[in-house]
Design an enzyme around this catalytic site. Structure first.
Site, PDB file in Angstrom:
ATOM      1  N   ARG A  35       0.840  -1.191   0.000  1.00 47.86           N
ATOM      2  CA  ARG A  35       0.000   0.000   0.000  1.00 47.86           C
ATOM      3  C   ARG A  35       0.878   1.244   0.000  1.00 47.86           C
ATOM      4  NH1 ARG A  35      -3.454  -2.738  -1.557  1.00 47.86           N
ATOM      5  NH2 ARG A  35      -5.569  -3.061  -0.736  1.00 47.86           N
ATOM      6  N   GLU A  49      -3.571   7.448  -6.457  1.00 47.50           N
ATOM      7  CA  GLU A  49      -3.491   6.734  -7.733  1.00 47.50           C
ATOM      8  C   GLU A  49      -4.601   7.222  -8.676  1.00 47.50           C
ATOM      9  OE1 GLU A  49      -3.595   2.533  -6.920  1.00 47.50           O
ATOM     10  OE2 GLU A  49      -1.728   2.572  -5.783  1.00 47.50           O
ATOM     11  N   HIS A  54       0.201  -0.365  -9.901  1.00 47.30           N
ATOM     12  CA  HIS A  54      -0.572  -1.177  -8.957  1.00 47.30           C
ATOM     13  C   HIS A  54      -1.126  -2.429  -9.650  1.00 47.30           C
ATOM     14  CE1 HIS A  54      -2.756  -0.723  -4.873  1.00 47.30           C
ATOM     15  NE2 HIS A  54      -2.558  -2.004  -5.156  1.00 47.30           N
TER      16      HIS A  54
END
Length: 319
Positions: free
Chosen positions: A237, A266, A285
């Protein structure tokens, strides 16, 4: 067939992208999956509008707040398409009697393999060399062999344990810090238990595998503790690391390199300090993005959605 007429709103573009089975299961069991967009997260305003008619919600990285839940009078279950539920207000869901489910373990191997790929990339400058070659240059970049080096694993759950095993296959020593895992379990995984600061001081490569807290785990003070010339990898994370402090540590040479697959915001903003940091690999990600994980994750949450809609307890409740 179970009771028809349920609507499942899907806000993440990756749900069942590589497997039709979760879509088919929901449709055949009367839970009507609706996917507004193929390649984008549902915009916030449209989420608030569309969720008003939903009985179930499948979310990804979009924040599911009390406001979102209050806009959904029919909502009976929230499913996280993933493992970490930090994007969902679990307290608000509990207060409203809305179960939250996730898919623990479904992407562990995918993330662990990707993490070790980032370790190799950061240590040997693979992406940096690729970028240079594409720009017409031909550098010979030197980086350390992993054999005989020390890997520090922060968070020894499913993913961290797999990464520790991969490191041992490369001939690395492994230190591990996880306050929730007994020392005997750490040793059984082939790792040496150690306090966080000891891991940071001794490890040649540090990799993070735990949920974020209210503050970054690795702030400027903690990054200063890291062994000079070490490599940092974060595929967990973004909130675990202070991005500005990390950029400064790379600019100063305190860290030899870093590789990140998760960020506090993001997509990464255009003028983010990490964009200009040296010796840094950034990916979007995508550590969990394998067909195998996508299939398993989709089925796990689809099955739990159906259990809740049919008045049964879910197998993978969160919070």
């Amino acid at each position: 067939m179970n009771s028809p007429g349920f609507i499942t709103l899907v806000t993440t573009p990756t749900f069942a992208r590589h497997s039709s089975a979760p879509w088919t299961l929901l449709a055949e069991q009367g839970a009507g999956p609706v996917r507004p967009y193929d390649d984008a997260v549902l915009p916030r305003d449209e989420l608030l509008e569309r969720i008003s008619g939903a009985d179930a919600l499948i979310s990804g990285m979009d924040p599911i707040t009390a406001q979102v839940m209050d806009a959904a009078p029919r909502l009976k279950v929230i499913a996280k398409h993933g493992v970490g539920t930090d994007t969902i207000d679990l307290v608000a869901a509990r207060d409203r009697g809305i179960p939250v489910v996730s898919a623990p373990g479904s992407n562990s191997r995918a993330v662990a393999e990707y993490t070790f790929g980032l370790v190799l990339d950061a240590a040997r400058g693979i992406t940096a060399s690729h970028t240079a070659v594409m720009e017409g240059r031909w550098p010979k970049l030197f980086g350390p062999e992993l054999h005989g080096r020390t890997l520090g694993v922060v968070g020894l759950g499913r993913i961290g344990s797999l990464v520790a095993g991969y490191a041992q296959a490369f001939g690395m020593r492994v230190l591990a810090h996880d306050p929730y895992v007994p020392d005997d379990t750490v040793r059984a995984a082939g790792a040496e238990p150690a306090p966080l600061d000891a891991v940071l001081r001794r490890a040649d490569v540090v990799t993070l595998h735990l949920p974020p807290g209210d503050q970054p785990l690795l702030d400027a003070a903690r990054l200063a503790v890291v062994k000079p010339g070490a490599v940092l990898v974060n595929a967990a994370r973004g909130g675990l690391v202070d991005d500005t402090a990390l950029a400064e540590a790379l600019h100063s040479g305190q860290l030899a390199a870093a590789a990140l697959d998760a960020f506090a915001v993001e997509p990464l903003p255009a003028h983010h300090p990490l964009r200009t940091a040296p010796r840094l690999t950034l990916t979007s990600h995508m550590a969990a993005c394998t067909p195998e994980a996508n299939h398993a994750m989709g089925l796990m949450i689809a099955e739990d959605i159906l259990r809740v809609l049919n008045g049964e307890s879910p197998h993978h409740a969160a919070g």
